[in-house]
Enzyme design. Structure first.
Site, PDB file in Angstrom:
ATOM      1  N   ARG A 162       5.637 -13.700   8.790  1.00 16.48           N
ATOM      2  CA  ARG A 162       6.235 -12.400   8.553  1.00 16.48           C
ATOM      3  C   ARG A 162       7.600 -12.349   9.220  1.00 16.48           C
ATOM      4  NH1 ARG A 162       3.763  -7.770   9.821  1.00 16.48           N
ATOM      5  NH2 ARG A 162       5.510  -6.831  10.915  1.00 16.48           N
TER       6      ARG A 162
ATOM      7  N   GLU B 156       0.865  -1.166   0.000  1.00 18.23           N
ATOM      8  CA  GLU B 156       0.000   0.000   0.000  1.00 18.23           C
ATOM      9  C   GLU B 156       0.914   1.233   0.000  1.00 18.23           C
ATOM     10  OE1 GLU B 156      -2.731   0.135   3.270  1.00 18.23           O
ATOM     11  OE2 GLU B 156      -3.493   2.090   2.642  1.00 18.23           O
TER      12      GLU B 156
ATOM     13  N   LYS C  58       4.759   0.224   9.136  1.00 19.37           N
ATOM     14  CA  LYS C  58       4.836   1.522   8.466  1.00 19.37           C
ATOM     15  C   LYS C  58       4.241   2.623   9.326  1.00 19.37           C
ATOM     16  CE  LYS C  58       3.422  -0.147   4.400  1.00 19.37           C
ATOM     17  NZ  LYS C  58       2.542  -0.116   3.260  1.00 19.37           N
TER      18      LYS C  58
HETATM   19  P1  ATP Z   1       2.901  -2.341   7.589  1.00 19.44           P
HETATM   20  O1  ATP Z   1       2.164  -2.834   8.791  1.00 19.44           O
HETATM   21  O2  ATP Z   1       4.332  -2.085   7.823  1.00 19.44           O
HETATM   22  O3  ATP Z   1       2.217  -1.219   6.898  1.00 19.44           O
HETATM   23  P2  ATP Z   1       1.681  -3.967   5.715  1.00 19.44           P
HETATM   24  O4  ATP Z   1       1.602  -5.433   5.601  1.00 19.44           O
HETATM   25  O5  ATP Z   1       0.437  -3.302   6.130  1.00 19.44           O
HETATM   26  O6  ATP Z   1       2.894  -3.582   6.625  1.00 19.44           O
HETATM   27  P3  ATP Z   1       1.720  -3.582   2.935  1.00 19.44           P
HETATM   28  O7  ATP Z   1       2.145  -2.403   2.155  1.00 19.44           O
HETATM   29  O8  ATP Z   1       0.307  -3.989   2.900  1.00 19.44           O
HETATM   30  O9  ATP Z   1       2.183  -3.288   4.393  1.00 19.44           O
HETATM   31  O10 ATP Z   1       2.656  -4.838   2.619  1.00 19.44           O
HETATM   32  C1  ATP Z   1       2.989  -5.239   1.329  1.00 19.44           C
HETATM   33  C2  ATP Z   1       3.438  -6.664   1.366  1.00 19.44           C
HETATM   34  O11 ATP Z   1       4.557  -6.812   2.241  1.00 19.44           O
HETATM   35  C3  ATP Z   1       2.356  -7.572   1.899  1.00 19.44           C
HETATM   36  O12 ATP Z   1       2.227  -8.654   1.007  1.00 19.44           O
HETATM   37  C4  ATP Z   1       2.839  -8.010   3.234  1.00 19.44           C
HETATM   38  O13 ATP Z   1       2.468  -9.317   3.490  1.00 19.44           O
HETATM   39  C5  ATP Z   1       4.352  -7.882   3.117  1.00 19.44           C
HETATM   40  N1  ATP Z   1       4.950  -7.587   4.413  1.00 19.44           N
HETATM   41  C6  ATP Z   1       4.742  -6.512   5.201  1.00 19.44           C
HETATM   42  N2  ATP Z   1       5.417  -6.610   6.354  1.00 19.44           N
HETATM   43  C7  ATP Z   1       6.084  -7.793   6.306  1.00 19.44           C
HETATM   44  C8  ATP Z   1       6.966  -8.477   7.198  1.00 19.44           C
HETATM   45  N3  ATP Z   1       7.303  -7.975   8.380  1.00 19.44           N
HETATM   46  N4  ATP Z   1       7.465  -9.671   6.799  1.00 19.44           N
HETATM   47  C9  ATP Z   1       7.150 -10.186   5.607  1.00 19.44           C
HETATM   48  N5  ATP Z   1       6.330  -9.600   4.720  1.00 19.44           N
HETATM   49  C10 ATP Z   1       5.794  -8.409   5.047  1.00 19.44           C
HETATM   50 MG    MG Z   2      -1.238  -3.598   4.708  1.00 20.64          MG
END
Ligand code: ATP
Ligand code: MG
Length: 590
Positions: free
Chosen positions: A295, A60, A305
């Site tokens: 994760r 995102e 984020k």
């Molecule tokens: P954040 O909580 O940091 O915003 P998010 O999962 O909401 O993380 P996204 O932009 O939706 O952020 O993530 C994009 C991709 O990265 C998703 O497919 C998610 O599964 C993966 N991802 C995010 N954080 C991790 C992590 N700590 N380990 C592995 N994959 C991750």
């Molecule tokens: Mg997300």
């Protein structure tokens, strides 16, 4: 099957096994795709997909990517590369409030820097979820018409209450059985902006008694009078993640939709939705499948984020690329290399159960990546002058002795660094002790050491400021002991001291970074991570460095002998000003 070049070196894991089984069984055959996402009718015009699998990395655009995302990038792009597939970069921009073009560019930058590309055979596979809003609208209307979705006008509180709990089934909404035509009319009104935010939502009609809360009529669309960074004010209703994500995957003909374990409970709805849309003739089969992996949880850093945004917005760090942050931009500025991050991702592997990875694993991968490439240099980070009091007598006033050292100790072909030894050099303050503790082999009155790549010297004492601080150290050169000359080995010393000559050394700012948090899990259990901030996470040193660093390119990495790995800062090292960031120490010091 993996190509013969890659198969033996990469350890297998459950996702590889799934992909290999799917390729062997032909389960993925019959997909049409030529680079333009589409519904069943549009895709039917396209040729059969030449990619053997399709994965996607779907961030995102609401912040900068971090090391956790790097794991997902390496996994998704890596699997596609290994199995003759393609990985899409999908900007999942269905949430208008927090998204921004700045983040889109930062995401592209991070993926490319890591060494991956969404352009395959000349076709760009960068997609925006917001481009699918028209299709999503059509899909929602089709679900309503088929009695599979309804507009719910309960208050948000009632909706929450009627959802039930893990032990109590939910209660059907009074709007659940309203006629499809009425829901359809309401939904059109929602889109036309005739209803207030929060006054109603579109929900799937699944099962309010399901033990899986995600199947209790999840919300599909909500009203938001928000400007979208790409679609502007065209929409005032926006799809929910649970509705949007499976559709995005299907339109792009993703075969393996890999996400983190939190989404496991959403998989039944993922399948429910895609099955129904395929039955309604909107999506082409075979449908994408979702798979979950653990994760990355990395000790002593935050990988959210939202929390990183808070650190940036409140000024606890100097921006998204602050070298103390685990953002890809921050790691890069800190001196991390794409190779180190890919090696780290490979070493931690992929599993189905959550665990914590110690930060030292990341640093270990970094050292292993940098050691064979980083040019060596001498630097004095906490300088005190050392005067060689018999210099003029031995060599004549004004003499400077050319010295040299290998650019890399194991790569003679990279040549030698040149620098000058003279009567005054800079040494580390803690390389001198007036009263040496037992086992101290550096400078103390009467002690002998070698100035690395130069002469053996014997310390004769020091001058102190009134407050007792050492102002300058004195020593005498022991004649005929120069490194690389026949007499060099005649005088044995236990200590070797690094130094920078006053005649040709260059002043440099060296930023000594330490961990940003004092605790291993600064946000554990919802703790206030600001309380755990390390007040000494950055110390700036006015250092002296050897002349070979005068023309160091911004972004290039060095091993400062005895000190660790440093990188010329990508931003501030410019225009003759030397600025280095400490990337990491020579060994795990934590
Ligand atoms: P954040 O909580 O940091 O915003 P998010 O999962 O909401 O993380 P996204 O932009 O939706 O952020 O993530 C994009 C991709 O990265 C998703 O497919 C998610 O599964 C993966 N991802 C995010 N954080 C991790 C992590 N700590 N380990 C592995 N994959 C991750
Ligand atoms: Mg997300």
């Amino acid at each position: 099957m993996p190509t013969p070049e890659t198969a033996p070196t990469k350890p297998s894991h459950f996702l590889r096994q799934i992909i290999e089984a799917d390729l062997a069984s032909g389960a993925l055959a019959g997909r049409h795709f030529a680079g333009t996402p589409g519904d069943a009718r549009q895709l039917a015009q396209a040729p059969l997909d030449s990619a053997r699998i399709r994965t996607r990395f779907p961030p995102e655009p609401n912040g900068y990517l971090h090391i956790g995302h790097a794991k997902s990038i390496c996994l998704n792009f890596g699997l596609a590369a290994d199995y003759g597939g393609v990985c899409h970069l999908r900007l999942d921009d269905t949430n208008p409030e927090k998204e921004d073009q700045e983040y889109v560019e930062a995401i592209r930058d991070a993926v490319r820097w890591l060494g991956f590309d969404w352009v395959s055979a000349g076709v760009s596979h960068e997609y925006f979820a917001s481009d699918y809003f028209d299709f999503m609208w059509r899909a929602a209307c089709a679900l309503i018409d088929a009695g599979l979705a309804y507009v719910d006008e309960q208050s948000p509180e009632d909706m929450r209450r009627n959802r039930g709990t893990l032990t109590q089934p939910g209660v059907n909404s009074p709007w659940r059985d309203r006629p499809a035509a009425e829901s359809r009319q309401r939904f059109e009104q929602m889109r036309a902006g005739e209803h207030a935010e929060g006054s109603m939502v579109l929900r799937a009609r699944v099962d309010m008694a399901s033990p899986n809360l995600n199947l209790r009529d999840p919300a599909l669309y909500r009203i938001r009078f928000a400007h979208h960074h790409r679609t502007g004010d065209k929409w005032c209703i926006y799809p929910m993640y649970t509705f949007a994500h499976p559709i995005e995957d299907a339109l792009e003909r993703i075969t393996h939709s890999i996400c983190t374990l939190e989404f496991e409970d959403q998989r039944p709805f993922y399948d429910w939705l895609l099955q129904h849309l395929a039955e309604l003739g909107l999506l082409e089969r075979p449908l994408p499948r979702q798979y979950e992996f653990a994760r990355l949880n990395l000790s002593s850093v935050l990988t959210s984020k939202r929390k990183l945004a808070q650190l940036v917005d409140e000024g606890h760090v100097a921006g998204w690329d602050d070298p103390r942050l685990p953002t890809i931009a921050g790691l890069r500025r800190r001196g991390y290399t794409p190779g180190a991050i890919r090696l780290f991702a490979e070493r931690i592997g992929v599993s189905k159960s959550d665990s914590w990875i110690d930060y030292s694993v990341l640093e270990g991968a970094l050292r292993d990546d940098l050691d064979p490439v980083a040019a060596r240099a001498m630097a004095v980070l906490d300088p005190v002058p050392l005067l060689l009091t018999n210099w003029d007598e031995l060599f004549g006033a004004g003499h400077l002795e050319p010295c040299q050292a290998p650019v890399h100790p194991h790569q003679p072909e990279r040549g030698q660094r040149q620098f000058l030894l003279g009567p005054k050099v800079w040494i580390e303050r803690d390389d001198f002790a007036l009263d040496p503790p037992k086992g101290f082999f550096r400078l103390y009155p009467g002690g002998r050491v070698r100035l690395k790549y130069g002469y053996v010297i014997e310390c004769t004492g020091a001058e102190h400021d009134p407050d007792g601080k050492v102002r300058e150290v004195h020593a005498r050169v022991v004649p005929d002991t120069r490194s690389g000359t026949p007499g060099a080995a005649a005088v044995k010393v236990k200590g070797v001291v690094t130094w920078v000559g006053a005649a040709d050394g260059k002043p440099a700012e060296v930023r000594l970074y330490d961990r940003l948090f004092l605790q291993d899990q600064p946000d554990a259990g919802g703790a206030d991570f600001l309380q755990a901030l390390n007040p000494r996470s950055l110390r700036v040193a006015q250092a002296w460095v050897e002349p070979s660093l005068a023309h160091a390119a911004a972004g290039s990495s060095f091993q400062f002998e005895r000190h660790g790995y440093f990188v010329a800062d990508a931003r501030d090292h410019a225009g003759g000003r030397l600025v280095f960031n400490r990337t990491t120490g020579l060994r795990d010091g934590r």
